[in-house]
Each structure stands twice: as structure tokens, then as C-alpha cells.
Design an enzyme around this catalytic site. Structure first.
Site, PDB file in Angstrom:
ATOM      1  N   THR A  72      -3.918  -0.917  -7.697  1.00 62.99           N
ATOM      2  CA  THR A  72      -4.550  -0.383  -8.917  1.00 62.99           C
ATOM      3  C   THR A  72      -4.019   0.977  -9.354  1.00 62.99           C
ATOM      4  O   THR A  72      -3.998   1.252 -10.550  1.00 62.99           O
ATOM      5  CB  THR A  72      -6.078  -0.260  -8.716  1.00 62.99           C
ATOM      6  OG1 THR A  72      -6.344   0.580  -7.588  1.00 62.99           O
ATOM      7  CG2 THR A  72      -6.707  -1.634  -8.480  1.00 62.99           C
TER       8      THR A  72
ATOM      9  N   ALA B 232     -11.504  -5.143  14.207  1.00 65.36           N
ATOM     10  CA  ALA B 232     -11.192  -6.569  14.222  1.00 65.36           C
ATOM     11  C   ALA B 232      -9.913  -6.857  13.438  1.00 65.36           C
ATOM     12  O   ALA B 232      -9.049  -7.630  13.881  1.00 65.36           O
ATOM     13  CB  ALA B 232     -12.360  -7.368  13.647  1.00 65.36           C
TER      14      ALA B 232
ATOM     15  N   ARG C 221       0.265   5.874  -1.564  1.00 65.36           N
ATOM     16  CA  ARG C 221      -0.300   7.123  -1.022  1.00 65.36           C
ATOM     17  C   ARG C 221      -0.177   7.132   0.496  1.00 65.36           C
ATOM     18  O   ARG C 221       0.156   6.130   1.126  1.00 65.36           O
ATOM     19  CB  ARG C 221      -1.782   7.239  -1.405  1.00 65.36           C
ATOM     20  CG  ARG C 221      -2.038   7.398  -2.889  1.00 65.36           C
ATOM     21  CD  ARG C 221      -3.535   7.428  -3.181  1.00 65.36           C
ATOM     22  NE  ARG C 221      -4.172   6.144  -2.889  1.00 65.36           N
ATOM     23  CZ  ARG C 221      -5.485   5.930  -2.901  1.00 65.36           C
ATOM     24  NH1 ARG C 221      -6.297   6.921  -3.169  1.00 65.36           N
ATOM     25  NH2 ARG C 221      -5.959   4.731  -2.642  1.00 65.36           N
TER      26      ARG C 221
ATOM     27  N   GLY D  71       0.824  -1.199   0.000  1.00 66.44           N
ATOM     28  CA  GLY D  71       0.000   0.000   0.000  1.00 66.44           C
ATOM     29  C   GLY D  71       0.858   1.250   0.000  1.00 66.44           C
ATOM     30  O   GLY D  71       0.576   2.219   0.700  1.00 66.44           O
TER      31      GLY D  71
ATOM     32  N   ILE E 147      -4.424  10.460  11.479  1.00 66.61           N
ATOM     33  CA  ILE E 147      -3.331  10.987  10.664  1.00 66.61           C
ATOM     34  C   ILE E 147      -3.949  11.616   9.418  1.00 66.61           C
ATOM     35  O   ILE E 147      -4.834  11.033   8.788  1.00 66.61           O
ATOM     36  CB  ILE E 147      -2.345   9.874  10.255  1.00 66.61           C
ATOM     37  CG1 ILE E 147      -1.864   9.096  11.502  1.00 66.61           C
ATOM     38  CG2 ILE E 147      -1.168  10.466   9.491  1.00 66.61           C
ATOM     39  CD1 ILE E 147      -1.104   9.908  12.510  1.00 66.61           C
TER      40      ILE E 147
ATOM     41  N   TYR F 191     -12.895  -2.878  10.880  1.00 72.03           N
ATOM     42  CA  TYR F 191     -11.549  -2.308  10.907  1.00 72.03           C
ATOM     43  C   TYR F 191     -10.866  -2.606  12.243  1.00 72.03           C
ATOM     44  O   TYR F 191      -9.684  -2.960  12.289  1.00 72.03           O
ATOM     45  CB  TYR F 191     -11.652  -0.803  10.676  1.00 72.03           C
ATOM     46  CG  TYR F 191     -10.350  -0.097  10.405  1.00 72.03           C
ATOM     47  CD1 TYR F 191      -9.673  -0.266   9.196  1.00 72.03           C
ATOM     48  CD2 TYR F 191      -9.796   0.779  11.337  1.00 72.03           C
ATOM     49  CE1 TYR F 191      -8.492   0.403   8.940  1.00 72.03           C
ATOM     50  CE2 TYR F 191      -8.617   1.458  11.088  1.00 72.03           C
ATOM     51  CZ  TYR F 191      -7.974   1.264   9.886  1.00 72.03           C
ATOM     52  OH  TYR F 191      -6.791   1.931   9.628  1.00 72.03           O
TER      53      TYR F 191
ATOM     54  N   VAL G 118      -2.676  -7.565  -2.199  1.00 70.31           N
ATOM     55  CA  VAL G 118      -2.227  -8.353  -1.048  1.00 70.31           C
ATOM     56  C   VAL G 118      -3.280  -9.341  -0.564  1.00 70.31           C
ATOM     57  O   VAL G 118      -2.937 -10.339   0.089  1.00 70.31           O
ATOM     58  CB  VAL G 118      -1.795  -7.448   0.126  1.00 70.31           C
ATOM     59  CG1 VAL G 118      -0.642  -6.542  -0.284  1.00 70.31           C
ATOM     60  CG2 VAL G 118      -2.972  -6.636   0.657  1.00 70.31           C
TER      61      VAL G 118
ATOM     62  N   ASN H 184       1.497  -2.315   5.323  1.00 69.33           N
ATOM     63  CA  ASN H 184       0.731  -1.081   5.469  1.00 69.33           C
ATOM     64  C   ASN H 184      -0.617  -1.115   4.759  1.00 69.33           C
ATOM     65  O   ASN H 184      -1.522  -0.350   5.117  1.00 69.33           O
ATOM     66  CB  ASN H 184       1.569   0.091   4.940  1.00 69.33           C
ATOM     67  CG  ASN H 184       0.776   1.362   4.808  1.00 69.33           C
ATOM     68  OD1 ASN H 184       0.450   2.004   5.805  1.00 69.33           O
ATOM     69  ND2 ASN H 184       0.424   1.724   3.578  1.00 69.33           N
TER      70      ASN H 184
END
Length: 239
Positions: free
Chosen positions: A34, A152, A11, A8, A183, A150, A57, A85
Site C-alpha cells: 500500500t 507460529a 521500509r 515488503g 532490530i 507471530y 503477498v 521479508n
């Protein structure tokens, strides 16, 4: 040459980590699924000190094939640092959560950790050196409403970090996690920043570079006696 894989990495926090590791002298493998244009931008910010490695992934076969092709073309080399990440949010209260959103979040974050890390461990063990840094979240530590999926996934990453650290420590491999709070990236777009800042003792959202600095330290040789830990980076939001 030292190689570091950032999943990841096109970005946000992933980009900041890739750039930071490139500054530390790593040849960075920038993974993306992508968005090739953004990945190319990351590579440019790395000063060309890297290469793109596209794969999803969450797809075990695709991941293993991509890593095997890279290894075949880099005889005698190995990926010494892995930063897991890649992740997505699909927020909703549990009562209204679509099944697809549950599985997609866990498939990318949690299964993605397995799909990427497992095939790279033998080389790390052979060379008796490795650094695995997993991107967790404050959501995985305390849970956040509307993020059961998220939470979990990130909670699972934290537990996996602690378990794997004990399995591979004798081989000179460390396994740690960082748990960012809010963030300022595209992942937090759409959130009410003005209201959320009131919950943060430091009164602001964090910067991707602040997370990247912590990752770079955990990936360094200087962090060789730190393993199985979760470093919170949240401005005091949760301690």
C-alpha cells in the site's frame, strides 16, 4: 542483468536489504502492498537500480498475476533471488487474540512465502541457480509471550526453509533463513527499548543494515554450499 525480489521492501529491514542488493549489482524488484511513497523512497536509495512491484503477498491471485506480468515483459529473464521479508505483528496474549489478527499474521508471513516462492521455482530450476532467503525471527526460534501468532508464522517459515532446501538443492538453489532479534525499525516501535536492551548481551538493538549484510551474503554465489540454515542476528539474545 540479475534480478532480485524483496517483498515488503518499502521500509525497515526490507528497505535495507533492497539497498544492499542494489549495491551488489542486482536490479531490485521492490514489493509493497500500500505505501507507494515509502517504496519510491527505497527505489531512490537504490540509485534507481530497480523497479516497484506492488502486490499483497497474502493474496495468491494478485501475487501470481503480478509475477506473471513481470515475466511477460522480461522475456528470457528470471528472478534469481527472492527475499521473503513481508510480515506484520499483531501482538496479544492468546486468550485475548482476535481471530482476524491470528489469520492476518499467518497469511502475510507464511502463506505469503508460498504465494511468492512457488511460482518462481520453475525458472530457478530451469536455470539451475537460485537464492531464497526467508525472514524468520528469534520469536520463531524460542517463542515470545504475546506473539503466539507471530511465533507460529516465523516458526513455520523456519520449518519450510529446511524442507524446501532439501527439495531443490540438486538444482543449484539454496534456501536459508535469517532470524533477527530486536532490530531498530518501525516494527519495534512502541517496545520498551531501555528494558529490552538489558536482555541482550551486546546491550543494544540491531541495525537493519546488519541484517541486510547477512542476507546479501546468503544471496551471493559465494554461499552456494550453504542451505537449509537459520542464521541468528540477535546480539546474543538467544543462541
Amino acid at each position: 542483468m540479475r534480478y532480485a525480489l524483496v517483498t515488503g521492501g518499502s521500509r525497515g529491514i526490507g528497505r535495507a536489504v533492497a539497498v544492499r542488493l542494489a549495491r551488489e549489482g542486482y536490479h531490485v524488484l521492490i514489493n509493497y502492498a500500500t505505501n507507494e511513497a515509502e517504496a519510491q523512497q527505497t527505489l531512490q536509495l537504490c540509485g534507481g537500480q530497480g523497479e516497484l512491484l506492488p502486490f499483497d503477498v497474502s493474496d495468491s491471485r494478485q501475487t501470481r498475476d503480478a509475477l506473471a506480468r513481470w515475466q511477460d515483459s522480461h522475456d528470457g529473464e528470471y528472478i534469481a533471488v527472492v527475499v521473503n521479508n513481508a510480515g506484520i505483528r499483531r501482538d496479544s496474549v492468546m486468550a485475548l487474540m482476535a481471530e482476524a489478527d491470528w489469520h492476518r499474521v499467518l497469511d502475510i508471513t507464511l502463506s505469503g512465502f508460498y504465494n511468492v516462492t512457488q511460482p518462481l521455482l520453475p525458472a530457478m530450476q530451469l536455470h539451475k541457480f537460485g537464492r531464497i532467503v526467508n525472514m524468520a525471527s528469534v520469536s520463531g526460534l524460542k517463542g515470545l509471550p504475546g506473539q503466539t501468532n507471530y511465533s507460529a508464522a516465523k516458526g513455520g517459515i523456519i520449518a519450510a526453509t529446511k524442507a524446501l532446501a532439501q527439495e531443490v538443492a540438486r538444482r543449484g538453489i539454496t534456501v536459508n533463513a535469517v532470524a533477527p532479534g530486536f532490530i531498530r525499525t518501525d516494527m519495534t516501535e512502541g517496545l520498551d527499548e531501555a528494558e529490552l536492551k538489558k536482555l541482550i548481551p551486546m546491550g543494544r538493538f540491531g541495525k537493519p543494515e546488519e541484517v541486510a549484510d547477512a542476507v546479501a551474503f546468503l544471496a551471493s554465489e559465494q554461499a552456494g554450499y550453504i542451505t537449509g540454515n537459520v542464521l541468528s542476528i540477535n546480539g546474543g539474545l538467544y543462541t
